[in-house]
Design an enzyme around this catalytic site. Sequence first.
Site, mmCIF file in Angstrom:
data_model
loop_
_atom_site.group_PDB
_atom_site.id
_atom_site.type_symbol
_atom_site.label_atom_id
_atom_site.label_comp_id
_atom_site.label_asym_id
_atom_site.label_seq_id
_atom_site.Cartn_x
_atom_site.Cartn_y
_atom_site.Cartn_z
ATOM 1 N N THR A 298 -2.760 39.324 34.840
ATOM 2 C CA THR A 298 -2.777 38.265 35.859
ATOM 3 C C THR A 298 -4.218 37.904 36.193
ATOM 4 O OG1 THR A 298 -2.730 39.906 37.636
ATOM 5 C CG2 THR A 298 -0.601 39.000 36.909
ATOM 6 N N ASN B 269 -7.104 36.458 38.408
ATOM 7 C CA ASN B 269 -7.298 36.365 39.857
ATOM 8 C C ASN B 269 -8.341 35.318 40.242
ATOM 9 O OD1 ASN B 269 -6.172 39.116 39.304
ATOM 10 N ND2 ASN B 269 -6.256 39.226 41.531
ATOM 11 N N GLU C 56 -2.338 35.613 41.847
ATOM 12 C CA GLU C 56 -2.482 36.222 40.525
ATOM 13 C C GLU C 56 -1.616 35.446 39.537
ATOM 14 O OE1 GLU C 56 -2.831 40.518 40.356
ATOM 15 O OE2 GLU C 56 -2.222 40.599 42.449
HETATM 16 P P1 ADP Z 1 -7.548 42.273 36.709
HETATM 17 O O1 ADP Z 1 -7.168 43.391 37.637
HETATM 18 O O2 ADP Z 1 -9.033 42.201 36.456
HETATM 19 O O3 ADP Z 1 -6.986 40.956 37.148
HETATM 20 P P2 ADP Z 1 -5.484 42.310 34.652
HETATM 21 O O4 ADP Z 1 -4.955 43.558 33.979
HETATM 22 O O5 ADP Z 1 -4.564 41.635 35.629
HETATM 23 O O6 ADP Z 1 -6.879 42.685 35.296
HETATM 24 O O7 ADP Z 1 -5.903 41.280 33.487
HETATM 25 C C1 ADP Z 1 -6.310 39.992 33.854
HETATM 26 C C2 ADP Z 1 -7.263 39.361 32.863
HETATM 27 O O8 ADP Z 1 -6.685 39.339 31.558
HETATM 28 C C3 ADP Z 1 -7.533 37.902 33.204
HETATM 29 O O9 ADP Z 1 -8.596 37.760 34.136
HETATM 30 C C4 ADP Z 1 -7.869 37.295 31.839
HETATM 31 O O10 ADP Z 1 -9.271 37.388 31.599
HETATM 32 C C5 ADP Z 1 -7.120 38.189 30.851
HETATM 33 N N1 ADP Z 1 -5.903 37.576 30.269
HETATM 34 C C6 ADP Z 1 -5.587 37.633 28.939
HETATM 35 N N2 ADP Z 1 -4.431 37.015 28.691
HETATM 36 C C7 ADP Z 1 -3.976 36.545 29.891
HETATM 37 C C8 ADP Z 1 -2.807 35.798 30.270
HETATM 38 N N3 ADP Z 1 -1.874 35.426 29.371
HETATM 39 N N4 ADP Z 1 -2.670 35.462 31.583
HETATM 40 C C9 ADP Z 1 -3.595 35.841 32.490
HETATM 41 N N5 ADP Z 1 -4.711 36.548 32.194
HETATM 42 C C10 ADP Z 1 -4.905 36.903 30.912
HETATM 43 MG MG MG Z 2 -4.882 40.676 37.681
#
Ligand code: ADP
Ligand code: MG
Length: 149
Positions: free
Chosen positions: A28, A30, A80
Amino acid sequence: MTSHLPLFIEGEVIKGFGRGSKDLGCPTANFSLDVVKSLPKGTAPGVYCGWAQVDSGPVHKMVANIGWCPFYNNKEMSIETHVMHKFNTDFYGSNLKICIVGYLRGEKNFNSLEDLIEAIQQDIKNAEEKLEHADARNLKTGTFWNKVQ
Ligand code: ADP
Ligand code: MG
């Protein structure tokens, strides 16, 4: 709940709270607190569906969780966005545009990780369907989106 929809939101993708969304198969993206603060007053927490665009890329379907943010003692919200597309790389620092089209459900607590994962899969299915309707599809085009390369 839906009176202020559609809602158009744009901002930089920042590091989230490391809650391991990616490990659940559902990364997700942010937004910063500044962006979240621009939400209309009275925005209901819950799961929404709509459209999303990373920089000038194609417009994809998305599901977004709007919730109270534990990071700020539940005084601020977080947005998110899970873009329903398989990206080859992360896109932290990119510009993310979303158009929130519909409300799927309210916030829920889950008894197990399995239940949570199942709910996310169901949300994605519901979003798939809801976004096929003409009124939703119409929002996929328009001047809000960056010119698609
Ligand atoms: P965080 O806690 O940093 O938000 P996440 O595990 O939620 O970590 O991963 C989010 C990140 O993954 C996003 O900021 C983006 O860079 C990357 N990402 C890759 N594919 C997707 C997708 N399909 N949708 C949203 N984010 C994605
Ligand atoms: Mg996230």
